[in-house]
Design a protein around this motif. Structure first.
Motif, PDB file in Angstrom:
ATOM      1  N   LEU A 135       0.887  -1.390   0.148  1.00 43.28           N
ATOM      2  CA  LEU A 135       0.152   0.057  -0.032  1.00 43.28           C
ATOM      3  C   LEU A 135       0.950   1.280  -0.095  1.00 43.28           C
ATOM      4  O   LEU A 135       0.549   2.057  -0.864  1.00 43.28           O
ATOM      5  N   ASP A 136       1.795   1.213   0.731  1.00 42.71           N
ATOM      6  CA  ASP A 136       2.681   2.525   0.782  1.00 42.71           C
ATOM      7  C   ASP A 136       3.519   2.558  -0.482  1.00 42.71           C
ATOM      8  O   ASP A 136       3.384   3.727  -1.140  1.00 42.71           O
ATOM      9  N   ARG A 137       3.692   1.643  -1.343  1.00 43.40           N
ATOM     10  CA  ARG A 137       4.395   1.585  -2.692  1.00 43.40           C
ATOM     11  C   ARG A 137       3.399   2.157  -3.629  1.00 43.40           C
ATOM     12  O   ARG A 137       3.491   3.154  -4.717  1.00 43.40           O
ATOM     13  N   LEU A 138       1.999   1.564  -3.757  1.00 43.90           N
ATOM     14  CA  LEU A 138       1.283   2.060  -4.643  1.00 43.90           C
ATOM     15  C   LEU A 138       0.689   3.485  -4.334  1.00 43.90           C
ATOM     16  O   LEU A 138       0.204   4.317  -5.331  1.00 43.90           O
ATOM     17  N   GLU A 139       0.521   3.818  -2.836  1.00 38.29           N
ATOM     18  CA  GLU A 139       0.151   5.154  -2.747  1.00 38.29           C
ATOM     19  C   GLU A 139       1.224   6.224  -3.058  1.00 38.29           C
ATOM     20  O   GLU A 139       0.728   7.261  -3.653  1.00 38.29           O
ATOM     21  N   ALA A 140       2.536   5.956  -2.883  1.00 43.61           N
ATOM     22  CA  ALA A 140       3.466   6.823  -3.456  1.00 43.61           C
ATOM     23  C   ALA A 140       3.615   6.874  -4.976  1.00 43.61           C
ATOM     24  O   ALA A 140       3.867   7.829  -5.510  1.00 43.61           O
ATOM     25  N   PRO A 190      -7.842   6.986 -10.245  1.00 43.57           N
ATOM     26  CA  PRO A 190      -7.987   6.992 -11.621  1.00 43.57           C
ATOM     27  C   PRO A 190      -6.580   6.485 -12.461  1.00 43.57           C
ATOM     28  O   PRO A 190      -6.440   5.511 -13.370  1.00 43.57           O
ATOM     29  N   ALA A 191      -5.249   6.833 -11.952  1.00 40.05           N
ATOM     30  CA  ALA A 191      -3.961   6.268 -12.160  1.00 40.05           C
ATOM     31  C   ALA A 191      -3.961   4.841 -11.891  1.00 40.05           C
ATOM     32  O   ALA A 191      -3.492   4.021 -12.971  1.00 40.05           O
ATOM     33  N   GLY A 192      -4.212   4.398 -10.795  1.00 43.22           N
ATOM     34  CA  GLY A 192      -4.302   2.795 -10.723  1.00 43.22           C
ATOM     35  C   GLY A 192      -5.172   2.208 -11.546  1.00 43.22           C
ATOM     36  O   GLY A 192      -4.889   0.984 -12.072  1.00 43.22           O
ATOM     37  N   SER A 193      -6.395   2.666 -11.888  1.00 45.32           N
ATOM     38  CA  SER A 193      -7.387   2.082 -12.680  1.00 45.32           C
ATOM     39  C   SER A 193      -6.684   1.959 -14.125  1.00 45.32           C
ATOM     40  O   SER A 193      -7.101   0.918 -14.648  1.00 45.32           O
ATOM     41  N   ARG A 194      -6.094   2.811 -14.534  1.00 44.83           N
ATOM     42  CA  ARG A 194      -5.405   2.806 -16.022  1.00 44.83           C
ATOM     43  C   ARG A 194      -4.568   1.625 -15.953  1.00 44.83           C
ATOM     44  O   ARG A 194      -4.283   1.012 -17.024  1.00 44.83           O
ATOM     45  N   VAL A 195      -3.643   1.848 -14.896  1.00 39.32           N
ATOM     46  CA  VAL A 195      -2.445   0.855 -14.867  1.00 39.32           C
ATOM     47  C   VAL A 195      -2.757  -0.679 -14.758  1.00 39.32           C
ATOM     48  O   VAL A 195      -2.612  -1.439 -15.603  1.00 39.32           O
ATOM     49  N   LEU A 196      -3.989  -0.803 -14.076  1.00 42.16           N
ATOM     50  CA  LEU A 196      -4.606  -2.085 -13.949  1.00 42.16           C
ATOM     51  C   LEU A 196      -5.265  -2.451 -15.210  1.00 42.16           C
ATOM     52  O   LEU A 196      -5.154  -3.588 -15.679  1.00 42.16           O
TER      53      LEU A 196
END
Length: 138
Positions: free
Chosen positions: A67-72, A94-100
């Motif tokens: 979570l720390d890494r993904l949040e960073a 939204p950035a996480g959604s795009r990567v996923l």
């Protein structure tokens, strides 16, 4: 028995799938557990980090690093729960959604290649059977 045990066959298949997924995830800057977290959050926010750990099967003390890494990287955010300020609600950004989405598209293409030797009906039956077995709470 005229075939190897299911555990042996599934283990071989899983090793192959993971070996093929690794370069996809590496190119996105993700570890396997990062991808599991993003996938779990795609359906809905996690009301607690403990629940997210249970959903992903990741030990909650080890989940914190993911979570720390993904949040960073701006892929998830943790917000205080308005009902319990000690708790953090974890959400996909939204950035996480795009990567996923990019990872899922690349993984789908890899799976198509991996299963190319199966007839379409056999592939559909295989995918259906895996889904039923994986979702069955035994």
């Amino acid at each position: 028995m005229d075939r190897p045990e299911l555990g042996f066959l599934l283990s071989r298949l899983m090793r192959e799938v993971m070996a093929r997924e690794k370069p996809i995830l590496d190119s996105a800057g993700l570890e396997m557990w990062d991808y599991a977290v993003l996938t779990a959050l795609a359906d809905s926010d996690a009301p607690t980090q403990a629940q997210l750990a249970a959903t992903t099967g990741r030990d909650k003390t080890r989940l914190i690093g993911n979570l720390d890494r993904l949040e960073a990287e701006g892929m998830v955010e943790r917000q205080p729960d308005p009902d319990d300020r000690r708790n953090r609600i974890v959400s996909l950004t939204p950035a996480g959604s795009r990567v996923l989405r990019r990872c899922r598209e690349a993984i789908a293409a890899m799976e198509t290649e991996l299963l190319a030797d199966l007839e379409p009906a056999d592939r559909a039956a295989f995918e259906r059977a895996l889904t039923v077995l994986a979702e069955n709470d035994r």
